[in-house]
Write an enzyme that holds these catalytic residues in place. Sequence first.
Site, PDB file in Angstrom:
ATOM      1  N   GLU A  48       0.825  -1.213   0.000  1.00 34.84           N
ATOM      2  CA  GLU A  48       0.000   0.000   0.000  1.00 34.84           C
ATOM      3  C   GLU A  48       0.862   1.266   0.000  1.00 34.84           C
ATOM      4  O   GLU A  48       0.531   2.248  -0.657  1.00 34.84           O
ATOM      5  CB  GLU A  48      -0.971   0.003   1.187  1.00 34.84           C
ATOM      6  CG  GLU A  48      -2.100  -1.003   1.052  1.00 34.84           C
ATOM      7  CD  GLU A  48      -2.981  -0.756  -0.167  1.00 34.84           C
ATOM      8  OE1 GLU A  48      -3.046   0.379  -0.655  1.00 34.84           O
ATOM      9  OE2 GLU A  48      -3.601  -1.728  -0.652  1.00 34.84           O
ATOM     10  N   TYR A 131      -6.134   6.518   4.437  1.00 33.62           N
ATOM     11  CA  TYR A 131      -6.331   5.537   3.374  1.00 33.62           C
ATOM     12  C   TYR A 131      -5.559   4.240   3.667  1.00 33.62           C
ATOM     13  O   TYR A 131      -6.114   3.141   3.622  1.00 33.62           O
ATOM     14  CB  TYR A 131      -5.896   6.107   2.000  1.00 33.62           C
ATOM     15  CG  TYR A 131      -5.808   4.994   1.003  1.00 33.62           C
ATOM     16  CD1 TYR A 131      -6.973   4.489   0.429  1.00 33.62           C
ATOM     17  CD2 TYR A 131      -4.594   4.373   0.720  1.00 33.62           C
ATOM     18  CE1 TYR A 131      -6.924   3.402  -0.424  1.00 33.62           C
ATOM     19  CE2 TYR A 131      -4.537   3.287  -0.126  1.00 33.62           C
ATOM     20  CZ  TYR A 131      -5.702   2.808  -0.701  1.00 33.62           C
ATOM     21  OH  TYR A 131      -5.664   1.719  -1.525  1.00 33.62           O
ATOM     22  N   ASP A 149      -9.645   4.724  -2.902  1.00 36.51           N
ATOM     23  CA  ASP A 149      -8.535   5.278  -3.691  1.00 36.51           C
ATOM     24  C   ASP A 149      -9.125   5.872  -4.982  1.00 36.51           C
ATOM     25  O   ASP A 149     -10.350   5.967  -5.124  1.00 36.51           O
ATOM     26  CB  ASP A 149      -7.474   4.202  -3.972  1.00 36.51           C
ATOM     27  CG  ASP A 149      -7.991   3.099  -4.887  1.00 36.51           C
ATOM     28  OD1 ASP A 149      -9.187   3.120  -5.249  1.00 36.51           O
ATOM     29  OD2 ASP A 149      -7.200   2.226  -5.251  1.00 36.51           O
TER      30      ASP A 149
END
Length: 351
Positions: A48, A131, A149
Amino acid sequence: MSATRDTAQAADLLTWYDRHARELPWRVSPAARAAGVRPDPYRVWMSEIMLQQTTVAAVKSYFEAFTTRWPTVSDLAAAEDADVMAAWAGLGYYARARNLLKCARAVADEHGGVFPQTLEGLRALPGVGPYTAAAVAAIAFDLPETVVDGNVERVMARLHDEHMPLPQSKPVLTGYAAALTSQGRPGDYAQAVMDLGATICTPRNPACGLCPWRTACAAWDRGTQAELPKKAPKKRKPTRHGIAYLVKRVDGAWLLERRPDSGLLGGMLGWPGSDWSEEAPADAPPIRAEWKTLNAEARHTFTHFHLRLTVKTALVPMERRPERGEFVEAEVFDAGDLPTVMRKAFALTTG
Ligand code: SF4
């Protein structure tokens, strides 16, 4: 939209994902997950961080290299800063590499090498924003967090025929995404929406004919897919200018300078240079030498500006001492360890 319909819609997507999930080096397939295999939070977190602002294709080889060299978070925490920065070279957005190390050390030192298993615990780690925390919580720990996203924003804007432009529409799109999030298989669901955005509901020419959400999609119904998501007009990027000094010693060593930790390319090794500004840069040679200015410029685009670097080269004798930077012996010098813009400058000297 009712809760029952949301559940059915999530189920439609999960059925599609079970057949069409992308195979990615950091991913546990839906079949393996159903058989009880759990993802390694270290690999999920690293993927990520690497995927922020970077494509899957570009990340794959870096991910393999990092996890082969540093297979656990404790291995990474014990790594030398310079080795990690060099391994990150070329992936861009170098603050991520510094935060990667800080976070690995926080997990190793403050959490016994085990990633926290709550959204709040993850959020408190260095370099882990909302996020990333949601993505790791959902994918690694199957918590029903909403992961949004760019792919998910696009899918939600189309699904709801939402014409409010980004970034203003972010909270609205997040609300739509939250209403759809699967409670039963949140980890698979988070990856399924990302896959849908990456492979079917693509920015251009979405493959609506193959989409598991077509019958629920307002944009498909109204034929507005190509216009969505709307985006506020971008500001024009300014152009900055600078000078890079590429100094070779007669034994083949190159003069390099580590950039300050804060700021662009922070902590990375690079060519000594001038400031980068919109005015003509002031000459700031790092060593006394006879300079040759190359005809071509090294050009690179950062998030907020274009850069044009004038490249000056010089060959200096063994005894000449630099005012800034250090010589790196020819045997250890590897242009691949430099950030992309510095590699571009180097390529001009060899091309
Ligand atoms: S039907 Fe088309 S526009 Fe709508 S979500 Fe699916 S791919 Fe995207």
